[in-house]
Design a protein around this motif. Structure first.
Motif, short mmCIF file in Angstrom:
data_model
loop_
_atom_site.label_atom_id
_atom_site.label_comp_id
_atom_site.label_asym_id
_atom_site.label_seq_id
_atom_site.Cartn_x
_atom_site.Cartn_y
_atom_site.Cartn_z
N ASP A 490 -16.25 4.87 -1.15
CA ASP A 490 -15.36 5.17 -2.25
C ASP A 490 -15.71 6.59 -2.96
N THR A 491 -16.78 7.42 -2.49
CA THR A 491 -17.12 8.35 -3.06
C THR A 491 -16.18 9.46 -2.93
N LYS A 492 -15.67 10.05 -4.03
CA LYS A 492 -14.67 11.15 -4.07
C LYS A 492 -15.41 12.61 -4.55
N LYS A 493 -16.26 12.42 -5.19
CA LYS A 493 -16.88 13.84 -5.57
C LYS A 493 -18.09 13.72 -5.89
N VAL A 496 -23.92 18.93 -7.22
CA VAL A 496 -24.99 19.56 -6.74
C VAL A 496 -25.52 20.38 -7.99
N TYR A 497 -26.65 20.23 -8.59
CA TYR A 497 -27.44 21.02 -9.50
C TYR A 497 -28.22 22.07 -8.84
N TYR A 498 -28.15 23.24 -9.51
CA TYR A 498 -29.25 24.50 -8.58
C TYR A 498 -30.01 24.82 -9.81
N ILE A 499 -31.18 25.28 -9.51
CA ILE A 499 -31.91 26.23 -10.20
C ILE A 499 -31.41 27.84 -10.28
N ASP A 500 -31.35 28.22 -8.90
CA ASP A 500 -30.75 29.53 -8.56
C ASP A 500 -29.79 29.46 -7.44
N ILE A 501 -29.07 30.46 -7.18
CA ILE A 501 -28.13 30.35 -6.52
C ILE A 501 -27.81 31.76 -5.59
N ASP A 502 -27.80 31.79 -4.19
CA ASP A 502 -27.61 32.93 -3.45
C ASP A 502 -26.63 33.87 -3.71
N ASP A 503 -25.35 33.30 -3.15
CA ASP A 503 -24.17 34.07 -3.77
C ASP A 503 -23.23 33.03 -3.93
N GLU A 504 -22.72 32.50 -4.98
CA GLU A 504 -21.77 31.44 -5.24
C GLU A 504 -20.39 31.56 -4.48
N LYS A 505 -19.89 32.69 -4.37
CA LYS A 505 -18.57 33.06 -3.57
C LYS A 505 -18.66 32.51 -2.37
N GLU A 506 -19.94 33.07 -1.48
CA GLU A 506 -20.25 32.65 -0.10
C GLU A 506 -20.64 31.28 0.10
N ILE A 507 -21.20 30.67 -0.89
CA ILE A 507 -21.47 29.15 -0.85
C ILE A 507 -20.16 28.43 -0.75
N GLN A 508 -19.30 28.64 -1.88
CA GLN A 508 -18.04 28.08 -1.84
C GLN A 508 -17.08 28.22 -0.67
N GLN A 509 -17.27 29.41 0.00
CA GLN A 509 -16.36 29.48 1.16
C GLN A 509 -17.14 28.61 2.30
N PHE A 510 -18.43 28.63 2.42
CA PHE A 510 -18.93 27.66 3.08
C PHE A 510 -18.75 26.36 3.19
N ILE A 511 -18.61 25.71 1.81
CA ILE A 511 -18.26 24.53 1.63
C ILE A 511 -16.83 24.34 2.15
N HIS A 512 -15.92 25.29 1.68
CA HIS A 512 -14.57 25.22 2.41
C HIS A 512 -14.42 24.91 3.65
N ASP A 513 -15.15 25.66 4.47
CA ASP A 513 -15.18 25.96 5.88
C ASP A 513 -15.80 24.75 6.53
N ASN A 514 -16.86 23.97 5.99
CA ASN A 514 -17.53 23.17 6.59
C ASN A 514 -17.86 21.87 6.22
N ASN A 515 -17.38 21.47 4.92
CA ASN A 515 -17.44 20.19 4.43
C ASN A 515 -16.30 19.31 4.93
N ASP A 516 -16.63 18.76 6.10
CA ASP A 516 -15.39 17.83 6.45
C ASP A 516 -15.69 16.30 6.18
N THR A 517 -16.45 16.02 5.03
CA THR A 517 -16.51 14.74 4.54
C THR A 517 -15.38 14.24 3.77
N GLY A 518 -14.56 14.98 3.19
CA GLY A 518 -13.56 14.59 2.35
C GLY A 518 -13.97 14.19 0.97
N VAL A 519 -15.22 14.61 0.71
CA VAL A 519 -15.86 14.57 -0.72
C VAL A 519 -16.03 15.89 -1.21
N GLU A 520 -15.41 15.99 -2.30
CA GLU A 520 -15.40 17.28 -3.11
C GLU A 520 -16.86 17.68 -3.77
N ILE A 521 -17.39 18.87 -3.61
CA ILE A 521 -18.50 19.16 -4.10
C ILE A 521 -18.37 20.14 -5.43
#
Length: 671
Positions: A490-493, A496-521
């Motif tokens: 029943d997990t919907k969301k 994810v906490y981070y200390i440092d981030i490489d490229d947030e826009k790139e990571i958000q796009q990666f999540i959009h393209d690869n997250n097939d779990t149906g759970v929002e991040i």
């Protein structure tokens, strides 16, 4: 975030590392997350801009005390083209133990003058102590080895061609790390497995006592490295041979003077009726006789006198039994739990470096490596993630008249006071976070939300996985593929906490393209959680120009009237509460720690800066006082037998005041 990435090797192409050992061995040790480590190494070491916090002296030799982790420090050194000639590291041993620093409540100087300075009085119950967690040495094998592999690769990248490295461990994990070092430095560059007997005996009832540590000694190359013969004390059986002595008491043993059996022959002559093939000419024999260095035996033979006081000692072997651990009465003791003896580092530094060379310790702890290197005429680099290490080392180096810069590497490790304390505090600092037993161990808990229900929370591991501090495509892919599939249906969301981030826009796009779990991040910056967690300490003080008793000159005197540390106050309250609870259970009588209204007994260190009032400028200590646990003062690096009276003096008008509380927090006040 990281400014850029520094390749591990100077000839690395953009985006690709030439890792010969990866190709040759395909990793001798295979364990979880090997692949992630390889990808991080191929990407390079993250470089973060440092902040110059303090400069002590002119520091023309470029000595460094750095607060940051090993990887960040090596990235900085490599970017600056700084090579090191000798590395000694005493990293965590994967022992499963938590390490704490003893914190001593000082004497209240408001009443100190009314007390007798007798030693028994200074050791009374009024001097109270509690402990503060420094770091947790709790690892699983795979996490530890991945962490060590990446650190050792980084260290190797800043070692000069003739450099050596000594890695100090014990039985818990040392044999695995040796295999890593064979991979990284090459089996042919292994020199010694040194056994240091650190204790006389251990009372281990179920097995043989573990009373030694292991130090692995490797060099960067096979032939072009520094090694100077060092000496250790003779054992008792050898010393027993020096049983004869001259009238003046000089002990000696007799030595062979004949050349029989030696290659190259000798000198054939008769001396004082004794004919033999001698190993020196007649002129030398006569000189030794005139100097009283010949021993004439009862049988008419002639032997030399070998004086004990002229021998340098036995060339050091790989078994070191003559160096004792730092005990409670040792003059070099700095109350640091993992402190190593100076004699241990003296032997290593003398053996594998020459004067003027750079000696580095990337897990610097008590600062023994830097202190000994400075005393022996070497340049030094000290690095550690804990603020207690930086402060202990700074005070130790000041006492040794060292010159150095203190740098803060802004890599996120220093979010709180040290990684262990940060991880311990996060449970209470993240609003709404509660324990959730339905989640795997990689999840810190969950936050309840009316729209999404229970939202699992993922936290970076500050104590172990250094690579988990940097949120990039590799890490978010691991979270999606390995951590999220085991979540409740029943997990919907998730958050994810981070200390440092490489490229947030790139990571958000990666999540959009690869997250097939149906759970929002949802991504959140952990630094926002920790901002203003601990209130700055507060102080009331007065500054005046005064004339000391019996003197004809005036000084600027800063008198501390009141001091309050929110952090120390809460720590003591937690200590007292735990003690009272144990007392109620009938364990033993508990006397709570109490602090006076003035609060001056919670001060450990004071420093005045008379050069600038600019809060952004590096600190310059024009005058400083360190108060030891008995209340005695070390003034500008010099030990005294004076109790602190609540003041600090300077020749010039002070512009800034720095106060360090007994837990190690430092606060700067404008004057």
């Amino acid at each position: 975030m990281a400014v850029r990435y520094i390749p591990y090797y100077p000839d690395t192409l953009e985006g690709q590392a030439l890792l010969d050992n990866f190709v040759r061995t395909q990793r001798i040790l295979k364990y979880r997350e090997n692949g992630e480590i390889k990808q991080h190494i191929m990407r390079g070491m993250p470089y973060y801009e440092p902040t110059l916090r303090e400069r002590v002296g002119k520091n023309e030799n470029g000595n460094l005390v750095m607060r940051g982790d090993c990887l960040s420090a090596c990235a900085y050194l490599k970017d600056k083209g700084q090579k090191v000639d000798l590395v000694y590291i005493d990293p965590p041993f994967a022992s499963g133990a938590d390490y704490a620093k003893k914190v001593y409540v000082r004497r209240n100087p408001k009443i100190a003058n009314a007390l007798k300075a007798a030693e028994q009085d200074l050791n009374s119950d009024e001097m109270r102590t509690f402990e503060e967690k420094m770091y947790g040495d709790i690892w699983d094998k795979e996490r530890y080895l991945n962490w060590m592999y990446e650190n050792l690769m980084a260290i190797r990248s800043v070692m000069s061609d003739n450099a050596s490295i000594y890695v100090h461990l014990d039985y818990h994990i040392g044999h695995y790390v040796k295999i890593l070092m064979d991979e990284i430095f090459g089996e042919d560059n292994f020199r010694n497995e040194i056994i240091w007997k650190r204790a006389t005996a251990h009372s281990d009832a179920a097995f043989f006592g573990n009373n030694f540590d292991t130090i692995y000694f490797y060099t960067k190359s096979q032939i072009d490295y520094v090694f100077n013969t060092t000496y250790q004390s003779y054992d008792e059986s050898y010393l027993a041979r020096f049983s004869q002595s001259d009238p003046d008491g000089r002990k000696w043993d007799s030595g062979n003077l004949t050349a029989k059996g030696l290659q190259g022959g000798g000198y054939d002559y008769v001396y004082k009726g004794c004919h033999s093939l001698w190993r020196m000419p007649l002129e030398t024999m006569k000189r030794l006789d005139e100097e009283g260095r010949l021993h004439f035996t009862k049988n008419g033979g002639i032997r030399s006198k070998v004086y004990l006081d002229e021998l340098p000692g036995m060339p050091a072997q790989s078994l070191w039994t003559d160096i004792n651990a730092v005990n409670s009465q040792a003059g070099e003791r700095v109350d640091y739990v993992t402190q190593k003896p100076e004699a241990l580092l003296e032997r290593i530094i003398n053996a594998s470096s020459n004067k003027g060379m750079v000696v580095a310790d990337f897990f610097g702890g008590s600062g023994v490596t830097a202190a000994v290197a400075n005393r022996l005429g070497r340049r030094f680099i000290h690095c550690d993630v804990g603020i207690n290490s930086i402060e202990t080392t700074r005070d130790r180096l000041i006492k040794g008249n060292a010159e150095f810069d203190i740098l803060d590497i802004n890599d996120g490790v220093a979010l709180f006071r040290n990684p262990a304390q940060t991880m311990d505090k996060l449970q209470s600092l993240i609003q709404g976070l509660h324990t959730d037993k339905t989640l795997g161990k990689q999840w810190a808990g969950s936050i309840s939300d009316t729209k999404y229900g229970n939202m699992p929370v993922w936290l970076p591991d500050l104590k172990g996985k250094s690579f988990s501090r940097m949120l990039d495509n590799v890490l978010i892919n691991k979270i999606i593929r390995e951590d999220m599939p085991d979540l409740p249906d029943d997990t919907k969301k998730v958050i994810v906490y981070y200390i440092d981030i490489d490229d947030e826009k790139e990571i958000q796009q990666f999540i959009h393209d690869n997250n097939d779990t149906g759970v929002e991040i949802e991504l959140r910056d952990l630094k926002n959680v920790l901002d203003n967690v601990v209130m700055d300490d507060k102080a009331e003080f007065t500054v005046a120009e005064v004339q000391p008793d019996g003197e004809c000159f005036k000084v600027w005197q800063t008198r501390i009237d009141r001091f309050f540390s929110d952090r120390v106050d809460r720590t003591i309250k937690e200590f007292n509460l735990k003690g009272e609870q144990q007392a109620l259970k009938g364990h033993k009588k508990f006397v709570p720690i109490s602090i006076s209204e003035e609060g001056l007994e919670t001060i450990e260190f004071l420093s005045l800066d008379c050069t600038t009032a600019d809060f952004t400028a590096p600190w310059h200590s024009s005058s400083e006082i360190l108060i030891d646990r008995l209340g005695y003062v070390r003034q500008n690096g010099k030990e005294t037998k004076k109790l602190w009276d609540g003041t600090i003096n300077s020749d010039e008008r002070p512009l800034r005041l720095k106060i360090r509380n007994i837990c190690g927090d430092e606060t700067i006040f404008g004057i």
